[in-house]
Design an enzyme around this catalytic site. Structure first.
Site, short mmCIF file in Angstrom:
data_model
loop_
_atom_site.label_atom_id
_atom_site.label_comp_id
_atom_site.label_asym_id
_atom_site.label_seq_id
_atom_site.Cartn_x
_atom_site.Cartn_y
_atom_site.Cartn_z
N PHE A 207 0.81 -1.23 0.00
CA PHE A 207 0.00 0.00 0.00
C PHE A 207 0.84 1.28 0.00
O PHE A 207 0.53 2.22 0.73
CB PHE A 207 -0.97 0.02 1.18
CG PHE A 207 -1.67 -1.27 1.46
CD1 PHE A 207 -2.24 -2.00 0.42
CD2 PHE A 207 -1.78 -1.77 2.74
CE1 PHE A 207 -2.90 -3.20 0.67
CE2 PHE A 207 -2.44 -2.96 3.00
CZ PHE A 207 -3.00 -3.69 1.97
N HIS A 208 1.88 1.33 -0.84
CA HIS A 208 2.75 2.51 -0.88
C HIS A 208 2.85 3.10 -2.29
O HIS A 208 3.96 3.33 -2.78
CB HIS A 208 4.16 2.16 -0.40
CG HIS A 208 4.24 1.72 1.02
ND1 HIS A 208 5.34 1.04 1.53
CD2 HIS A 208 3.37 1.85 2.05
CE1 HIS A 208 5.13 0.78 2.81
NE2 HIS A 208 3.94 1.25 3.15
N PRO A 209 1.76 3.38 -2.98
CA PRO A 209 1.89 3.95 -4.32
C PRO A 209 2.43 5.38 -4.28
O PRO A 209 1.97 6.21 -3.50
CB PRO A 209 0.45 3.92 -4.86
CG PRO A 209 -0.40 3.99 -3.63
CD PRO A 209 0.35 3.23 -2.58
#
Length: 541
Positions: A474-476
């Site tokens: 979850f690190h875009p």
């Protein structure tokens, strides 16, 4: 001033901020000290109890009340699997549903930004910003701040099995470290978290709520921005829908996109700013051909390795017992501690996947639990998960709109494991995890590899296993990258290149992903952005 319904169809403010996430909340606080500011948030108010109880991320992620519920396109690097791709849709944005881990990355991350043309973004220049926003539980020091409003604390629990992993990591050459946030995060220990006494401390709590009483700050929730309005190449404001009514919001000074790595490029594209040919194919009138909008997507891929254990106390055994559930609830009610205060990952480690690496390139998220995939029940047997992820991936993906309608989710493709380097790092990371788990410190738990399974040994099989078990952490970032090259969307002042009156201030501007969890760096970006905006206005931050 809290949520308001506009009386007129046109609203005018000095600054209009699109998005009340990690960046937008800080921007609202800083800019409203001296200017009239409007914040537009498409989601709702953060008044649900599960937002604030740390373990509540289990109920917030995948819930349309708090999450945009995006999904990626079938990814060739993951055997064409599609992943859920959570992004916060509530005041506080993703800081209201994330894992709460506070990590800055490495000094070399920021120095590389500066070396590649992003003047003013070196480690020595951004460290004071990290410190200024921080309220660290140990107070002010060389590397930490004690007078900011972003509370950073130690976790309020420990696990014997995680302590054993930390000892095993030391035996494998990854020493215990007291602090991951001094520029070199090599080592192993429990993560620090954005909590205050066992309660999630989101950007809304840290920055927006302290400013809500100001008469010159207006926050509108349920406000869906449809497009940016331009006069020539100057951004005038936005058209939006609020409570079923069409509204126009004008920014006398600047319009600021803080809608995140998915939302900001999407809004730019539907407004006619992006790759010209693609926008024309969708019937979107072109304002500016800016080919980098939506490109350069980067994310951290985690490889969830699961190990069955013997004689270990884990969350699997507690959560599958009525007495265990009751004990966890009572412990949180009594002292705001215990498993309900847990971040999704408790123990971390930063290491080199091979001896040729100059700096750590792998981060471990270690948990005293296991499950088949996020959102499914915990396994009934005692187990732990040790998930390494490549901190500096070379694969790149994209965010591309599919229609002129901002309500239609864009295509998101991460393109994980598309380069030989990323596949090699994945295989090496699986081997490193096994090396840690076979150290004598773990022997008393007799770990048995459950996923992907110790029969997988060859390079080809390890790379294939990474494709099968890999998933997003979850690190875009990076889809409106900062820089001076042809794909740069914003300049080092975060101004959209070729346009006036428009900046992007969020994680999408990262030219390269930071070597750790990305919420802390996003807040730093907002602090620096606010100072640059105020400097343009002729004021000191």
């Amino acid at each position: 001033m809290a949520e308001q319904s506009p009386d007129a169809s046109v609203l005018e403010f000095d600054y209009v901020i699109v998005g009340a996430g990690s960046a937008g909340c800080l921007l609202a606080n800083r800019l409203s000290q001296s200017h009239r500011v409007l914040v537009l948030e498409a989601g709702g108010v953060d008044d649900w109890r599960w937002i604030h109880i740390p373990v509540g991320y289990l109920y917030c992620i995948g819930n349309p009340r708090t999450d945009w519920c995006y999904h990626t396109q079938p990814d060739p690097g993951l055997n064409y699997r599609s992943l859920g791709y959570p992004r916060g849709r509530v005041l506080g944005g993703s800081s209201s549903i994330n894992g709460m881990l506070y990590l800055r990355g490495q000094a070399a991350d920021y120095d590389r930004w500066a070396e590649e043309g992003c003047a003013g973004w070196s480690w020595n220049e951004v460290l004071p910003l990290f410190k200024d926003v921080e309220d660290h539980h140990l107070g002010a020091s060389e590397f930490h701040g004690g007078s900011g409003t972003l509370r950073v604390e130690s976790q309020r629990l420990s696990w014997d099995v995680l302590d054993a992993f930390r000892d095993a990591a030391a035996q494998a050459g990854i020493p215990r470290t007291p602090d991951f946030n001094r520029g070199d995060n090599f080592g192993c220990n429990y993560f620090e978290v954005t909590q205050r006494r066992g309660v999630r401390w989101s950007a809304a709590q840290a920055f927006l709520r302290p400013a809500m009483g100001r008469g010159n700050l207006t926050v509108m929730t349920g406000a869906q921005v449809e497009r940016i309005e331009f006069s020539g190449r100057r951004a005038l404001g936005v058209a939006l829908v609020h409570q079923g009514q069409r509204v126009r919001a004008r920014a006398r000074r600047e319009l600021i996109l803080a809608a995140g790595s998915i939302g900001s490029p999407q809004i730019l594209q539907v407004s006619g700013v992006g790759p010209a040919e693609r926008l024309r194919q969708l019937g979107i009138p072109l304002v500016l051909d800016l080919p980098g909008v939506g490109e350069n997507l980067q994310d951290h891929l985690q490889l969830r390795m699961i190990f069955k254990l013997q004689g270990a106390r884990t969350l699997n055994t507690l959560a599958n017992s009525l007495w265990g559930k009751a004990w966890m609830g009572l412990q949180y009610l009594a002292s705001r501690s215990g498993p309900l205060s847990m971040a999704p990952s408790q123990l971390g480690a930063f290491a080199r996947s091979d001896d040729g690496r100059v700096r750590p390139n792998v981060e471990f998220h270690v948990q005293p639990l296991s499950l088949d995939k996020f959102g499914e029940p915990l396994h009934t047997f005692p187990a732990m998960t040790a998930a390494p992820c490549n901190l500096q991936p070379t694969s790149r993906g994209y965010v591309r709109v599919t229609s002129p309608n901002v309500s239609d989710h864009p295509d998101i493709l991460c393109n994980y494991l598309q380069t030989p380097e990323d596949r090699a790092v994945a295989a090496d990371a699986l081997r490193l995890t096994r090396r840690i788990m076979t150290q004598s410190a773990m022997a008393r738990y007799q770990p048995q590899e459950y996923l992907p399974g110790d029969a997988i040994q060859t390079q080809q099989d390890l790379e294939a296993a990474a494709s099968q078990i890999g998933t997003t952490i979850f690190h875009p970032v990076g889809t409106c990258k900062m820089g001076v090259d042809p794909l740069a969307v914003v300049d080092p002042e975060l101004r959209v290149r070729g346009l006036e009156g428009l900046r992007v201030v969020d994680a999408s501007i990262m030219p390269r992903i930071t070597s750790g969890n990305t919420n802390g760096p996003t807040i730093m970006i907002a602090e620096k952005g606010a100072r640059m905006i105020l400097e343009t206005a002729g004021q000191k931050a």
